[in-house]
Design a protein around this motif. Structure first.
Motif, short mmCIF file in Angstrom:
data_model
loop_
_atom_site.label_atom_id
_atom_site.label_comp_id
_atom_site.label_asym_id
_atom_site.label_seq_id
_atom_site.Cartn_x
_atom_site.Cartn_y
_atom_site.Cartn_z
N LEU A 78 0.84 -1.20 0.00
CA LEU A 78 0.00 0.00 0.00
C LEU A 78 0.87 1.24 0.00
O LEU A 78 1.99 1.23 0.53
N MET A 79 0.36 2.32 -0.57
CA MET A 79 1.10 3.57 -0.61
C MET A 79 1.42 4.06 0.80
O MET A 79 2.50 4.59 1.05
N SER A 80 0.49 3.88 1.72
CA SER A 80 0.73 4.31 3.10
C SER A 80 1.87 3.53 3.74
O SER A 80 2.66 4.08 4.52
N TYR A 81 2.01 2.26 3.38
CA TYR A 81 3.09 1.44 3.92
C TYR A 81 4.43 1.90 3.35
O TYR A 81 5.42 2.01 4.09
N VAL A 82 4.48 2.19 2.06
CA VAL A 82 5.72 2.65 1.43
C VAL A 82 6.14 3.97 2.09
O VAL A 82 7.32 4.17 2.42
N PHE B 123 9.68 4.66 4.15
CA PHE B 123 10.59 5.77 3.85
C PHE B 123 10.82 6.66 5.07
O PHE B 123 11.92 7.13 5.32
N ARG B 124 9.75 6.89 5.85
CA ARG B 124 9.88 7.72 7.06
C ARG B 124 10.67 6.99 8.14
O ARG B 124 11.58 7.56 8.75
N SER B 125 10.33 5.74 8.38
CA SER B 125 10.95 5.03 9.50
C SER B 125 12.40 4.62 9.21
O SER B 125 13.26 4.72 10.09
N TYR B 126 12.68 4.18 8.00
CA TYR B 126 14.04 3.72 7.70
C TYR B 126 14.98 4.88 7.35
O TYR B 126 16.07 4.98 7.91
N ALA C 292 8.68 11.76 2.18
CA ALA C 292 8.32 10.35 2.04
C ALA C 292 7.13 10.20 1.09
O ALA C 292 7.12 9.30 0.24
N GLU C 293 6.14 11.07 1.21
CA GLU C 293 4.98 11.02 0.32
C GLU C 293 5.36 11.38 -1.12
O GLU C 293 4.86 10.78 -2.07
#
Length: 106
Positions: A42-46, A50-53, A61-62
């Motif tokens: 899902l786009m929210s997961y991607v 990006f934010r967490s890693y 990230a968005e």
């Protein structure tokens, strides 16, 4: 026996001391980590990955996630090859499709 003379041309070095060694060192070409679009995540997961890693802001990230979604890929990091390989492995651990490439090849 006849002693034959040694034939030397103008370009033949007389001794090891006459050899000139030229060593050119190529600069380390930057490498990139590319995240590819996939039909699973899902786009929210991607965006979360990006934010967490990478520690990207929500906006960045968005933006990168939308590049992945709309263009099929996004460059998420640039640097030495070993570091980009670590990022790629981390993306795989998160379940994202990612590859490493030379920045000049992208």
């Amino acid at each position: 026996m006849c002693d034959s003379p040694v034939l030397r041309t103008a370009n033949t070095p007389q001794s090891d001391a006459d050899l000139e060694i030229s060593l050119e060192v190529a600069p380390d070409v930057p490498w990139i980590t590319i995240v590819w679009n996939d039909p699973v995540n899902l786009m929210s997961y991607v965006t979360y990955v990006f934010r967490s890693y990478f520690g990207f802001s929500t906006t960045e990230a968005e933006r990168l996630m939308m590049q992945v979604h709309e263009n099929g890929r996004a460059v998420v990091a640039t640097g030495p090859r070993e570091e980009m390989e670590r990022h790629t492995e981390a993306m795989h651990e998160f379940g994202l499709w990612a590859t490493v490439a030379k920045a000049s090849d992208s």
